[in-house]
Design a protein around this motif. Structure first.
Motif, PDB file in Angstrom:
ATOM      1  N   TRP A 139      -7.220   5.327 -12.636  1.00 27.26           N
ATOM      2  CA  TRP A 139      -5.872   4.807 -12.407  1.00 27.26           C
ATOM      3  C   TRP A 139      -5.435   4.131 -13.691  1.00 27.26           C
ATOM      4  CZ3 TRP A 139      -3.210   0.164 -12.542  1.00 27.26           C
ATOM      5  CH2 TRP A 139      -1.930   0.199 -11.971  1.00 27.26           C
ATOM      6  N   GLN A 190       2.825   4.642 -13.602  1.00 32.13           N
ATOM      7  CA  GLN A 190       1.429   4.754 -13.208  1.00 32.13           C
ATOM      8  C   GLN A 190       0.971   6.207 -13.272  1.00 32.13           C
ATOM      9  OE1 GLN A 190       0.359   3.998  -9.122  1.00 32.13           O
ATOM     10  NE2 GLN A 190       2.375   4.537  -8.331  1.00 32.13           N
ATOM     11  N   SER A 232      -4.989  10.404  -2.674  1.00 30.57           N
ATOM     12  CA  SER A 232      -5.280   9.080  -3.199  1.00 30.57           C
ATOM     13  C   SER A 232      -4.354   8.019  -2.633  1.00 30.57           C
ATOM     14  CB  SER A 232      -5.189   9.090  -4.730  1.00 30.57           C
ATOM     15  OG  SER A 232      -3.973   9.698  -5.136  1.00 30.57           O
ATOM     16  N   THR A 233      -4.841   6.781  -2.698  1.00 30.38           N
ATOM     17  CA  THR A 233      -4.116   5.638  -2.139  1.00 30.38           C
ATOM     18  C   THR A 233      -4.192   4.467  -3.103  1.00 30.38           C
ATOM     19  OG1 THR A 233      -4.620   6.303   0.144  1.00 30.38           O
ATOM     20  CG2 THR A 233      -4.028   4.006  -0.209  1.00 30.38           C
ATOM     21  N   LEU A 234      -3.108   3.715  -3.182  1.00 27.50           N
ATOM     22  CA  LEU A 234      -3.088   2.507  -4.002  1.00 27.50           C
ATOM     23  C   LEU A 234      -2.720   1.310  -3.147  1.00 27.50           C
ATOM     24  CD1 LEU A 234      -3.294   1.331  -6.935  1.00 27.50           C
ATOM     25  CD2 LEU A 234      -0.789   1.516  -7.001  1.00 27.50           C
ATOM     26  N   TRP A 249      -2.079  -2.763  -3.546  1.00 26.97           N
ATOM     27  CA  TRP A 249      -1.783  -3.609  -4.694  1.00 26.97           C
ATOM     28  C   TRP A 249      -0.993  -4.850  -4.320  1.00 26.97           C
ATOM     29  CZ3 TRP A 249       3.458  -3.991  -6.275  1.00 26.97           C
ATOM     30  CH2 TRP A 249       4.327  -3.088  -5.633  1.00 26.97           C
ATOM     31  N   CYS A 258       0.846  -1.183   0.000  1.00 27.10           N
ATOM     32  CA  CYS A 258       0.000   0.000   0.000  1.00 27.10           C
ATOM     33  C   CYS A 258       0.884   1.237   0.000  1.00 27.10           C
ATOM     34  CB  CYS A 258      -0.928   0.023   1.218  1.00 27.10           C
ATOM     35  SG  CYS A 258      -2.032   1.457   1.263  1.00 27.10           S
ATOM     36  N   ILE A 271      -5.214  -4.441  -7.936  1.00 24.76           N
ATOM     37  CA  ILE A 271      -5.124  -3.113  -7.330  1.00 24.76           C
ATOM     38  C   ILE A 271      -6.452  -2.684  -6.713  1.00 24.76           C
ATOM     39  CG2 ILE A 271      -3.309  -2.418  -8.924  1.00 24.76           C
ATOM     40  CD1 ILE A 271      -6.541  -0.669  -9.428  1.00 24.76           C
ATOM     41  N   PHE A 331      -7.572   1.179  -6.068  1.00 27.84           N
ATOM     42  CA  PHE A 331      -7.230   2.602  -6.117  1.00 27.84           C
ATOM     43  C   PHE A 331      -8.359   3.393  -5.484  1.00 27.84           C
ATOM     44  CE2 PHE A 331      -7.627   6.726  -8.346  1.00 27.84           C
ATOM     45  CZ  PHE A 331      -6.468   7.308  -7.862  1.00 27.84           C
ATOM     46  N   TRP A 365      -2.576   8.572 -12.126  1.00 28.11           N
ATOM     47  CA  TRP A 365      -3.871   8.582 -11.446  1.00 28.11           C
ATOM     48  C   TRP A 365      -4.482   9.967 -11.608  1.00 28.11           C
ATOM     49  CZ3 TRP A 365       0.880   8.338  -9.268  1.00 28.11           C
ATOM     50  CH2 TRP A 365       1.271   9.360  -8.399  1.00 28.11           C
TER      51      TRP A 365
END
Length: 255
Positions: free
Chosen positions: A85, A161, A55-57, A59, A47, A70, A72, A163
């Protein structure tokens, strides 16, 4: 009697101050790694709190079948907006991004669609370069969430990546997002297979991160890993509680 009449507004004031500084347990906050419980109850290996757009990912990368799973999470620019994302296999910006975009459809239900962003002026739904075996979306407590699995090429050990969040959707088509610094800087690298550690830190954990951080992978908006500590929010709460206690002590001394 005069003392009791004076005490009533004082008690009300103390109650109000306490409610302002103490966190509410009835409204879970999902848009940070500090709150690891997701509404779909899935668990991810890694994470990172991304550096822009709140925002947070979450995965997990499974090397055996080259699958990236993932979650997102981000608040859209407006409640009727969208979040996205993406992986860009050809560059580091939005143009060329293979995107997953979530928004409310005409029935007010959350949906996820795929978009091959060929240019900054073209956001057209269509197939992307990666197979997406599963995808879904949710809208909870003001934040939208994209859950998806992507089948990646076997030789892909690191991805670019991207987002993003937007404010409106017209006839099922996401409108352009804002061009503020937070939007323009919403890019980074996601390292799927960690390189050999050279700093003495555990593999997958940047120097200075807790040894208990997930090993084997890292993610960041600038290429390094990210470890999240909830101490800042707890410190704010502690300071607020200390202030309330100080006020109470002064009032007790006065009476």
């Amino acid at each position: 009697m005069a003392m009791f009449r004076l005490a009533s507004p004082v008690v009300f004031l103390l109650f109000t101050l306490t409610s302002l500084v103490l966190p509410s347990s009835s409204s879970p906050v999902y848009s940070s790694c500090a709150s690891n419980k997701l509404p779909n109850k899935k668990v991810y290996t890694n994470c990172t709190d991304l550096p822009t757009l709140n925002s947070t990912l979450h995965w997990t990368y499974t090397l055996e079948n080259s699958t990236l799973s993932i979650a997102f999470i981000a608040p859209p620019a407006t409640p009727n907006g969208w979040i996205a994302w993406a992986i860009n296999p050809t560059g580091t910006g939005m143009a060329g991004s293979q995107s997953l975009i979530a928004f409310k459809d005409s029935n007010d239900s959350m949906t996820v669609k795929t978009y091959n962003i060929s240019s900054y002026s073209s956001i057209v739904e269509g197939k992307i370069a990666f197979e997406v075996p599963e995808s879904s979306a949710e809208f909870v407590n003001g934040v939208m969430m994209i859950f998806a699995s992507l089948k990646l090429p076997e030789n892909m050990t690191e991805v670019n990546q991207v987002w993003q969040v937007g404010g409106s959707v017209t006839d099922g088509r996401p409108a352009k997002h804002a061009f503020l610094p937070a939007n323009l800087n919403a890019v980074g690298k996601l390292q799927l297979v960690e390189k050999a550690a050279t700093t003495g830190a555990p593999a997958g954990a940047p120097a200075g991160s807790p040894a208990g951080s997930p090993a084997g992978s890292s993610a960041s908006g600038s290429g390094g890993g990210s470890a999240v500590a909830p101490s800042s929010s707890l410190g704010s709460v502690g300071a607020g509680v200390y202030g309330v206690v100080t006020i109470i002590g002064c009032l007790v001394g006065f009476f």
